[in-house]
Design an enzyme around this catalytic site. Structure first.
Site, short mmCIF file in Angstrom:
data_model
loop_
_atom_site.label_atom_id
_atom_site.label_comp_id
_atom_site.label_asym_id
_atom_site.label_seq_id
_atom_site.Cartn_x
_atom_site.Cartn_y
_atom_site.Cartn_z
N LYS A 198 13.07 -16.66 -11.19
CA LYS A 198 14.24 -15.89 -10.76
C LYS A 198 14.07 -15.41 -9.31
O LYS A 198 14.96 -15.59 -8.48
CB LYS A 198 14.47 -14.70 -11.69
N ARG A 217 14.84 -6.71 -13.52
CA ARG A 217 14.79 -7.87 -14.41
C ARG A 217 13.43 -8.54 -14.35
O ARG A 217 12.73 -8.47 -13.34
CB ARG A 217 15.86 -8.91 -14.01
N GLY A 271 15.86 -14.64 -22.81
CA GLY A 271 15.96 -13.62 -23.84
C GLY A 271 14.64 -13.05 -24.32
O GLY A 271 14.62 -12.14 -25.16
N MET A 324 12.16 -11.55 -22.46
CA MET A 324 11.67 -10.35 -21.78
C MET A 324 12.83 -9.44 -21.41
O MET A 324 13.99 -9.75 -21.66
CB MET A 324 10.81 -10.74 -20.59
N ARG A 370 18.80 -21.44 -11.95
CA ARG A 370 17.56 -22.05 -12.43
C ARG A 370 17.92 -23.40 -13.03
O ARG A 370 19.07 -23.64 -13.39
CB ARG A 370 16.88 -21.17 -13.48
N HIS A 420 -2.57 -35.61 -45.16
CA HIS A 420 -2.11 -36.93 -45.61
C HIS A 420 -0.58 -37.00 -45.60
O HIS A 420 0.01 -37.97 -45.10
CB HIS A 420 -2.65 -37.20 -47.02
N ARG A 476 -7.84 -51.95 -39.78
CA ARG A 476 -9.01 -51.16 -40.20
C ARG A 476 -9.36 -51.55 -41.63
O ARG A 476 -8.53 -51.42 -42.54
CB ARG A 476 -8.71 -49.67 -40.12
N SER A 517 -11.95 -47.88 -30.79
CA SER A 517 -10.73 -47.09 -30.99
C SER A 517 -11.17 -45.71 -31.44
O SER A 517 -11.85 -45.57 -32.46
CB SER A 517 -9.84 -47.75 -32.05
N ASP A 572 -10.59 -37.82 -37.51
CA ASP A 572 -11.91 -37.54 -38.08
C ASP A 572 -12.89 -37.02 -37.03
O ASP A 572 -13.77 -36.22 -37.35
CB ASP A 572 -12.48 -38.80 -38.75
N CYS A 589 -6.40 -43.95 -31.84
CA CYS A 589 -5.47 -44.23 -32.94
C CYS A 589 -5.29 -43.04 -33.87
O CYS A 589 -4.69 -43.17 -34.93
CB CYS A 589 -5.94 -45.44 -33.75
N TYR A 609 -5.14 -48.03 -24.16
CA TYR A 609 -3.91 -47.88 -24.95
C TYR A 609 -4.00 -46.65 -25.84
O TYR A 609 -5.08 -46.11 -26.10
CB TYR A 609 -3.64 -49.13 -25.80
#
Length: 888
Positions: free
Chosen positions: A26, A96, A105, A107, A352, A468, A630, A777, A782, A844, A864
């Site tokens: 602002k 402000r 909205g 603050m 803004r 899962h 896999r 990969s 895990d 992955c 990738y």
């Protein structure tokens, strides 16, 4: 310019638009508008650095600040010709907030500051409008008491309603000067009653109270929650803007409004907004009065009889249109603007970059390129990748009524309504009969896969964002709400409960996987619309990204969806999901129950043609793109029955007694199966399992190449490797199968063998493991579990608390833990490539579809990312933004 105060307007502007980090959005934009020569009421900004100081010093200020603020108030006084606190000619100001990014909205704001029992009389005399003066004073008392003193605003609204009711009045506009004067006295009395102290009359005390309240609002619960939801760092802080008041409530030649330079819902290039005559800014957003349209076209489209600003204030409207054009051309983005008209003069209070829907963001970005306002690189960086979820899944109609039953985790986006069912078989059966169902489970297991596929959506009482249920639902594009802790599911009684509310099987509920809400009954949904702008912008993104984007897919249907979304291969095909259908699960259980290798091989021979057909179908869909398969990963006990009814069914299907089944389940039981007999450990123990799968892969690849003339690129991935020996032993097995199949078929295919890096030891020893790998990969699901020692299926019980207390910046299963898990990935990259410079590297886990994690993958040099099909467009855009970020 001083250390703590930055002035704007009145011929002395110190800030610029590029100083948002210091002045907040602002303050920086007010300074920029003033520099552009736009009509901005003069004021000053106390920077975000003061917010940091305020909290670091026990909510106190440096000694020099008071003098600098006093000098800045003097500058405003000189600019407007009024004096702060003067009974005859009072200066009034607004106070402000203004963080560096918009937090609408969240603050606090205080308007009309500087009014007291004396200055209100002076304002009445100077303006010649006693009603306006007393209306402004009662507004100030109400707002200051609420924001600064902590007296709830409903007390004051109640007094207004009582006053109107006693006089037979309906609208606030019917109240005159004496009414507002009486109410102002009543407001002061109520504040003193609540606090035990009079309402402050000293304008300096008012000012410093408001400044402290704005800084204090940075740490309110709503602001904290908003920051967490939008990944806004807590240490950014907010600035405070003090600005001369201009008044939209000075009669019929005055007004206030909010506008966007383009439609924030659709992106249409048309002025969009509302205004109110004889009102102040909070009236527009508070809903106290019904605002009117800005343009005549908008009024006619809305079917409204209330005159638009274009019709009621044509001259000022023309000025406003010119300002909109100037601001959009200057900022080169759609602007969200607040303005006030005081007695026919236009004043700009804020501009803004406007928040917008994903649909609007795409249209605005593409059209601004066509208009020459921005280039394609800028357009690609303008669209938030996660927002594309809005375009890929059904969403709830925002205008539809709803009754929220409970809330869980937003595990997979989209919305769905359906009949409640409590088991996968029922879900499948009801869906076949044409019913839409929501599968409700305490938690899901791989055995539920057919029911999850049949259901419109999934709801679980337990589990986190990477449970899962969440992972599978995202892969299928099904909405999912997981970890709804208040939910009590009693599948035996076919009922779910939340407190005293019961929902029985067959009754309808709605879930919103974007918000995590669960609602009673059916709520209307809106279907996604993928327009030309989507393809245009994603096409531009592809030209800038370096990272390839693959998908996690286990079925031809998922593979086809991913390919349509632009996937460049499969980075994770989980073979265990193929084992749960029909006759397959019987053969799997026969294999597990076998007493010796011969028995296992007999059962695996039954599975071989099924696996071969699965892989052939996927290879055909991917048509020459790499497919990483896999090999079997989960522990064997997951495929065995658990309940008495399941034991009886399996016994009948396999010809094995229930007692023997239960004994075998007991033999396979593990206290911590996630770290137990699974992944490559299964294949070291029972090599015939991976041999069957490898044969199925090679036979399928040869079949597709021969029959379809398509090139097949299989990549065989060995899971849960911790040592180089494990991988070298199993690689040799795969290569032996390949040679045998190639000799049998008289045809060979190019293939690769690699591993998942999902254990800390594998990352540490990546240089050794790489000697036997063609690719790595990173299985970050895990890897996060093993690095942090946290079970992702149980973490929902405490992770939210960890995030709220800033122990974790965010859920590490949603966005990668860069310092811990990320360090292991980086180590794996460096050490793996120290052995093989051209080692192919990907990710992955679920992080492959998270923009922040994709940015990390770009930084460490992966080749990738792989994600669920419906996240492929998100990943494509995020990868482009990550590449452009490093180009700048």
């Amino acid at each position: 310019m001083t250390d703590w105060v930055y002035r704007f307007g009145g011929g002395a502007t110190a800030g610029r638009a590029d100083m948002k980090n210091l002045l907040g959005g602002k303050g920086a934009n007010l300074a920029e508008m003033a520099s552009l020569g736009l009509p901005v009421p003069p004021g000053f900004t106390i920077p975000t650095s003061m917010c940091t100081y305020y909290y670091e010093h026990g909510e106190s200020y440096p000694d020099s600040l008071a003098g600098e603020v006093a000098d800045a108030i003097g500058h405003i006084e000189s600019a407007v010709g009024a004096t702060f606190g003067d009974a005859d000619n009072p200066l009034l100001v607004s106070v402000r907030s203004g963080a560096r990014v918009s937090m609408p909205g969240m603050m606090d704001t205080v308007l009309n500051l500087g009014l007291n029992d004396d200055t209100v009389e002076g304002l009445a005399r100077r303006s010649g409008d006693a009603r306006f003066a007393w209306d402004s004073y009662r507004r100030f008392i109400q707002m200051y008491s609420d924001v600064v003193l902590g007296v709830d605003h409903y007390h004051f609204e109640e007094l207004i309603e009582i006053h109107k009711e006693e006089r037979g009045q309906i609208e606030d506009t019917e109240l005159g000067a004496e009414d507002w004067k009486l109410l102002a006295e009543g407001f002061k009395a109520k504040t003193e009653e609540e606090l035990g102290t009079p309402f402050p009359q000293d304008v300096q005390a008012q000012l410093w109270g408001a400044i402290s309240a704005v800084f204090g609002s940075w740490q309110t619960e709503r602001a904290r929650v908003y920051r967490k939801l939008n990944a806004i760092p807590e240490d950014w802080g907010t600035a405070v803007n003090v600005q001369a008041m201009v008044f939209g409530n000075m009669g019929d030649t005055s007004a206030t409004g909010v506008a966007f330079t383009r439609n924030p819902s659709t992106g249409e290039r048309a002025i969009y907004g509302e205004y109110l005559i004889n009102a102040q800014g909070e009236d527009v957003v508070a809903g106290i009065r019904t605002p009117q349209n800005l343009s005549k076209d908008a009024r006619l489209a809305a079917g409204s009889d209330a005159l638009s600003m274009e019709e009621s204030m044509p001259e000022v409207y023309g000025q406003l249109v010119d300002v909109f054009a100037k601001l959009e051309a200057h900022y080169r983005d759609m602007q969200d603007i607040e303005f006030t008209v005081q007695e026919g003069k236009l004043w700009m209070l804020q501009t803004r970059s406007g928040k917008r829907t994903a649909k609007a963001a795409l249209r605005i970005a593409v059209e601004m390129v066509d208009e020459g306002l921005i280039d394609k690189e800028t357009a690609v960086q303008r669209v938030e990748p996660k927002s594309l979820d809005q375009l890929l899944h059904p969403t709830l109609d925002p205008d539809a009524p709803r009754t929220v039953l409970t809330k869980g985790l937003p595990a997979s986006p989209g919305a769905a309504s359906g009949e409640v069912v409590f088991d996968a078989d029922t879900a499948e059966a009801r869906a076949k009969d044409g019913h839409k169902v929501i599968l409700c489970r305490v938690e899901t297991s791989p055995e539920d896969i057919h029911g999850m596929h049949a259901a419109e959506g999934i709801l679980t009482a337990r589990g986190g964002m990477t449970s899962h249920a969440a992972v599978v639902a995202r892969g299928m594009g099904r909405p999912c709400v997981s970890g709804a802790g208040q939910l009590r599911i009693n599948a035996a009684e076919d009922v779910l409960r939340v407190g005293e509310v019961e929902v029985k099987a067959g009754e309808r509920i709605t879930i919103d996987g974007t918000s995590g809400e669960v609602m009673l009954g059916a709520v209307k949904t809106l279907q996604p619309e993928l327009e030309g702008n989507f393809a245009t912008l994603i096409g531009w993104a592809d030209a800038y990204r370096r990272l390839k984007v693959r998908t996690n897919a286990d079925t031809p249907a998922d593979s086809d969806v991913a390919r349509q979304f632009g996937a460049e291969g499969i980075g994770l095909c989980r073979t265990e999901h193929m084992f749960f259908d029909g006759d397959r699960i019987v053969a799997v259980r026969q294999m597990i129950l076998a007493e010796n290798e011969q028995g296992r091989r007999a059962a695996l021979d039954k599975l071989l043609p099924m696996q071969r057909d699965d892989f052939a179908a996927i290879f055909r869909v991917m048509r020459g793109l790499p497919v990483t398969v896999r090999l079997l990963d989960p522990p064997l006990h997951e495929f065995l029955p658990h309940g008495e009814a399941e034991f009886a069914d399996v016994a009948e299907a396999t010809g094995v007694s229930v007692d023997r089944l239960k004994r075998r389940v007991g033999e396979l039981h593990e206290f911590n199966p996630m770290l137990g007999h699974r992944g490559c450990r299964l294949a070291i123990t029972y090599p015939e399992i991976y041999e069957m799968q490898a044969r199925a892969i090679f036979e399928a690849a040869i079949s597709v190449e021969k029959e379809d003339g398509e090139t097949v690129v299989p990549e065989i991935m060995i899971p849960l490797v911790a040592t180089q020996d494990e991988l070298s032993i199993l690689r040799a097995r795969v290569e032996a199968v390949a040679e045998t199949v190639f000799a049998e078929k008289g045809h060979s295919v190019a293939y690769q063998v690699g591993t998942m890096i999902e254990l800390p030891r594998a990352a540490i020893c990546a240089d050794k493991i790489a000697t036997s790998a063609d690719f790595f990969s990173f299985g970050t699901n895990d890897l996060t579990q093993t690095a942090l020692g946290i079970s992702r299926d149980d973490a929902a019980r405490f992770l939210d608390i960890y995030v709220k207390r800033d122990i974790f910046a965010q859920d590490p299963f949603v966005s990668i833990d860069v310092d811990g898990v990320g360090a292991l990935v980086e180590m794996g990259v460096e050490r793996g490539r120290s052995t093989k410079v051209d080692l192919k590297l990907g990710i992955c886990g679920e992080h492959g579809g998270d923009p922040a994690s994709i940015d990390f993958c770009e930084r460490v040099g992966l080749d990738y990312v792989s994600c669920s099909p419906f996240r492929v467009p998100i990943a494509r855009l995020a990868a482009a933004q990550a590449a452009l970020k490093r180009k700048l």
